[in-house]
Design an enzyme around this catalytic site. Structure first.
Site, PDB file in Angstrom:
ATOM      1  N   LYS A   9     -25.283  -6.075 -38.818  1.00 12.41           N
ATOM      2  CA  LYS A   9     -26.056  -4.836 -38.869  1.00 12.41           C
ATOM      3  C   LYS A   9     -25.925  -4.133 -40.236  1.00 12.41           C
ATOM      4  O   LYS A   9     -25.020  -4.445 -41.030  1.00 12.41           O
ATOM      5  CB  LYS A   9     -25.596  -3.910 -37.737  1.00 12.41           C
ATOM      6  CG  LYS A   9     -25.962  -4.439 -36.344  1.00 12.41           C
ATOM      7  CD  LYS A   9     -25.647  -3.396 -35.284  1.00 12.41           C
ATOM      8  CE  LYS A   9     -26.086  -3.865 -33.909  1.00 12.41           C
ATOM      9  NZ  LYS A   9     -25.891  -2.815 -32.880  1.00 12.41           N
ATOM     10  N   TYR A  49     -35.827  -4.050 -29.978  1.00 16.39           N
ATOM     11  CA  TYR A  49     -35.000  -3.320 -28.996  1.00 16.39           C
ATOM     12  C   TYR A  49     -35.846  -2.695 -27.875  1.00 16.39           C
ATOM     13  O   TYR A  49     -35.388  -1.747 -27.235  1.00 16.39           O
ATOM     14  CB  TYR A  49     -34.202  -2.226 -29.700  1.00 16.39           C
ATOM     15  CG  TYR A  49     -32.934  -2.704 -30.384  1.00 16.39           C
ATOM     16  CD1 TYR A  49     -31.902  -3.317 -29.669  1.00 16.39           C
ATOM     17  CD2 TYR A  49     -32.737  -2.503 -31.742  1.00 16.39           C
ATOM     18  CE1 TYR A  49     -30.728  -3.724 -30.286  1.00 16.39           C
ATOM     19  CE2 TYR A  49     -31.560  -2.916 -32.373  1.00 16.39           C
ATOM     20  CZ  TYR A  49     -30.567  -3.521 -31.638  1.00 16.39           C
ATOM     21  OH  TYR A  49     -29.393  -3.916 -32.253  1.00 16.39           O
ATOM     22  N   PHE A  57     -30.726   6.959 -27.035  1.00 19.29           N
ATOM     23  CA  PHE A  57     -30.309   6.550 -28.384  1.00 19.29           C
ATOM     24  C   PHE A  57     -31.332   5.674 -29.084  1.00 19.29           C
ATOM     25  O   PHE A  57     -31.110   5.237 -30.213  1.00 19.29           O
ATOM     26  CB  PHE A  57     -28.949   5.833 -28.320  1.00 19.29           C
ATOM     27  CG  PHE A  57     -28.910   4.609 -27.436  1.00 19.29           C
ATOM     28  CD1 PHE A  57     -29.403   3.386 -27.874  1.00 19.29           C
ATOM     29  CD2 PHE A  57     -28.367   4.677 -26.162  1.00 19.29           C
ATOM     30  CE1 PHE A  57     -29.359   2.251 -27.080  1.00 19.29           C
ATOM     31  CE2 PHE A  57     -28.320   3.551 -25.343  1.00 19.29           C
ATOM     32  CZ  PHE A  57     -28.819   2.336 -25.807  1.00 19.29           C
ATOM     33  N   ARG A  85     -20.300 -12.902 -27.714  1.00 15.97           N
ATOM     34  CA  ARG A  85     -20.010 -11.561 -27.203  1.00 15.97           C
ATOM     35  C   ARG A  85     -18.501 -11.280 -27.213  1.00 15.97           C
ATOM     36  O   ARG A  85     -18.066 -10.166 -27.485  1.00 15.97           O
ATOM     37  CB  ARG A  85     -20.608 -11.392 -25.806  1.00 15.97           C
ATOM     38  CG  ARG A  85     -22.137 -11.400 -25.850  1.00 15.97           C
ATOM     39  CD  ARG A  85     -22.769 -11.313 -24.478  1.00 15.97           C
ATOM     40  NE  ARG A  85     -22.548 -10.027 -23.839  1.00 15.97           N
ATOM     41  CZ  ARG A  85     -23.177  -8.913 -24.172  1.00 15.97           C
ATOM     42  NH1 ARG A  85     -24.066  -8.907 -25.156  1.00 15.97           N
ATOM     43  NH2 ARG A  85     -22.935  -7.781 -23.536  1.00 15.97           N
ATOM     44  N   THR A  91     -19.180  -3.114 -26.995  1.00 12.86           N
ATOM     45  CA  THR A  91     -20.215  -2.394 -27.756  1.00 12.86           C
ATOM     46  C   THR A  91     -19.622  -1.217 -28.522  1.00 12.86           C
ATOM     47  O   THR A  91     -19.932  -1.006 -29.696  1.00 12.86           O
ATOM     48  CB  THR A  91     -21.317  -1.879 -26.796  1.00 12.86           C
ATOM     49  OG1 THR A  91     -21.841  -2.986 -26.072  1.00 12.86           O
ATOM     50  CG2 THR A  91     -22.432  -1.188 -27.558  1.00 12.86           C
ATOM     51  N   ARG A 102     -16.164  -5.903 -33.836  1.00 14.28           N
ATOM     52  CA  ARG A 102     -16.456  -4.470 -33.687  1.00 14.28           C
ATOM     53  C   ARG A 102     -15.195  -3.618 -33.814  1.00 14.28           C
ATOM     54  O   ARG A 102     -15.253  -2.490 -34.327  1.00 14.28           O
ATOM     55  CB  ARG A 102     -17.180  -4.235 -32.369  1.00 14.28           C
ATOM     56  CG  ARG A 102     -18.652  -4.696 -32.447  1.00 14.28           C
ATOM     57  CD  ARG A 102     -19.255  -4.828 -31.104  1.00 14.28           C
ATOM     58  NE  ARG A 102     -20.714  -4.992 -31.137  1.00 14.28           N
ATOM     59  CZ  ARG A 102     -21.446  -5.325 -30.091  1.00 14.28           C
ATOM     60  NH1 ARG A 102     -20.853  -5.536 -28.922  1.00 14.28           N
ATOM     61  NH2 ARG A 102     -22.751  -5.453 -30.187  1.00 14.28           N
ATOM     62  N   ASN A 112     -22.092  -0.540 -35.030  1.00 15.18           N
ATOM     63  CA  ASN A 112     -21.022  -1.399 -34.519  1.00 15.18           C
ATOM     64  C   ASN A 112     -21.040  -2.804 -35.137  1.00 15.18           C
ATOM     65  O   ASN A 112     -20.512  -3.751 -34.570  1.00 15.18           O
ATOM     66  CB  ASN A 112     -21.043  -1.438 -32.992  1.00 15.18           C
ATOM     67  CG  ASN A 112     -22.343  -1.998 -32.433  1.00 15.18           C
ATOM     68  OD1 ASN A 112     -23.240  -2.348 -33.192  1.00 15.18           O
ATOM     69  ND2 ASN A 112     -22.431  -2.090 -31.121  1.00 15.18           N
ATOM     70  N   HIS A 115     -24.718  -7.536 -33.532  1.00 19.08           N
ATOM     71  CA  HIS A 115     -25.492  -7.638 -32.289  1.00 19.08           C
ATOM     72  C   HIS A 115     -25.429  -9.072 -31.791  1.00 19.08           C
ATOM     73  O   HIS A 115     -25.340 -10.004 -32.593  1.00 19.08           O
ATOM     74  CB  HIS A 115     -26.965  -7.272 -32.537  1.00 19.08           C
ATOM     75  CG  HIS A 115     -27.862  -7.661 -31.396  1.00 19.08           C
ATOM     76  ND1 HIS A 115     -28.007  -6.879 -30.275  1.00 19.08           N
ATOM     77  CD2 HIS A 115     -28.603  -8.784 -31.173  1.00 19.08           C
ATOM     78  CE1 HIS A 115     -28.816  -7.491 -29.419  1.00 19.08           C
ATOM     79  NE2 HIS A 115     -29.186  -8.639 -29.955  1.00 19.08           N
ATOM     80  N   GLU A 126     -35.178 -13.282 -28.465  1.00 21.15           N
ATOM     81  CA  GLU A 126     -34.698 -12.797 -29.760  1.00 21.15           C
ATOM     82  C   GLU A 126     -34.787 -13.855 -30.863  1.00 21.15           C
ATOM     83  O   GLU A 126     -35.121 -13.527 -32.006  1.00 21.15           O
ATOM     84  CB  GLU A 126     -33.264 -12.296 -29.614  1.00 21.15           C
ATOM     85  CG  GLU A 126     -33.190 -11.043 -28.748  1.00 21.15           C
ATOM     86  CD  GLU A 126     -31.785 -10.491 -28.570  1.00 21.15           C
ATOM     87  OE1 GLU A 126     -31.665  -9.354 -28.097  1.00 21.15           O
ATOM     88  OE2 GLU A 126     -30.800 -11.193 -28.895  1.00 21.15           O
TER      89      GLU A 126
HETATM   90  P1  CMP Z   1     -26.494  -3.951 -29.593  1.00 22.82           P
HETATM   91  O1  CMP Z   1     -25.641  -5.042 -29.074  1.00 22.82           O
HETATM   92  O2  CMP Z   1     -27.241  -4.164 -30.842  1.00 22.82           O
HETATM   93  O3  CMP Z   1     -27.538  -3.560 -28.441  1.00 22.82           O
HETATM   94  C1  CMP Z   1     -28.081  -2.278 -28.320  1.00 22.82           C
HETATM   95  C2  CMP Z   1     -27.426  -1.293 -29.225  1.00 22.82           C
HETATM   96  O4  CMP Z   1     -27.605   0.045 -28.861  1.00 22.82           O
HETATM   97  C3  CMP Z   1     -25.923  -1.486 -29.171  1.00 22.82           C
HETATM   98  O5  CMP Z   1     -25.573  -2.676 -29.797  1.00 22.82           O
HETATM   99  C4  CMP Z   1     -25.442  -0.226 -29.840  1.00 22.82           C
HETATM  100  O6  CMP Z   1     -25.469  -0.317 -31.248  1.00 22.82           O
HETATM  101  C5  CMP Z   1     -26.504   0.756 -29.366  1.00 22.82           C
HETATM  102  N1  CMP Z   1     -25.998   1.593 -28.301  1.00 22.82           N
HETATM  103  C6  CMP Z   1     -25.634   1.234 -27.080  1.00 22.82           C
HETATM  104  N2  CMP Z   1     -25.219   2.286 -26.375  1.00 22.82           N
HETATM  105  C7  CMP Z   1     -25.332   3.339 -27.187  1.00 22.82           C
HETATM  106  C8  CMP Z   1     -25.058   4.710 -27.043  1.00 22.82           C
HETATM  107  N3  CMP Z   1     -24.586   5.200 -25.887  1.00 22.82           N
HETATM  108  N4  CMP Z   1     -25.290   5.495 -28.096  1.00 22.82           N
HETATM  109  C9  CMP Z   1     -25.779   4.992 -29.254  1.00 22.82           C
HETATM  110  N5  CMP Z   1     -26.064   3.690 -29.442  1.00 22.82           N
HETATM  111  C10 CMP Z   1     -25.835   2.870 -28.424  1.00 22.82           C
END
Ligand code: CMP
Length: 137
Positions: A9, A49, A57, A85, A91, A102, A112, A115, A126
């Protein structure tokens, strides 16, 4: 063999730790079968997304993902989706296990660093969102 989709990211690319994330990928036994650096538009981030479009968010996430370049990857190994994962960690970096990407590199739940696809159906959406068959080697 299974394939999964990964993104390094903007927060990680900006801090010049792309190589450190790639090292963790290869140390975990993945083959990199596709890789490129791209700068997503906001619309491209929103399309990627779309499953999160009702989440509070969503707008911030898509703004973050399009603020600077990312590295997109297709990774291959046995059990690739679950293993990637595991290597990324939870996450929210605050909840991630020590040694995960992460935990080591993530800044916040949004920034984070990485992805990964969460299921085979997700990977099937994807991977072709970013890569043609000719780009997977
Ligand atoms: P990712 O695995 O890219 O998939 C969706 C993304 O949304 C996740 O990683 C986070 O970066 C983001 N995300 C998930 N939950 C939240 C949250 N509560 N607030 C902000 N960002 C979020």
């Amino acid at each position: 063999m299974e394939r999964t989709f990964a993104i390094i990211k903007p927060d990680a690319v900006e801090r010049k730790i792309t190589g450190k994330v790639l090292a963790k990928i290869e140390e975990a036994g993945f083959s990199i079968v596709g890789m490129k650096k791209i700068h997503l538009s906001k619309a491209q981030a929103e399309g990627f997304y779309y499953v999160h479009k009702e989440r509070p968010f969503f707008n911030d996430l898509c703004a973050f993902m399009s603020r600077s370049p990312v590295v997109v990857l297709v990774l291959e190994r046995e059990n690739a989706i679950a293993k990637w994962r595991e290597v990324m960690g939870a996450t929210n970096p605050a909840n991630a296990e020590p040694g995960t990407i992460r935990k080591e590199f993530g800044v916040s739940i949004e920034e984070n660093s990485a992805h990964g696809s969460d299921a085979p159906e997700t990977a099937a959406f994807e991977i072709p969102y970013f890569f043609s068959q000719l780009e997977l080697v």
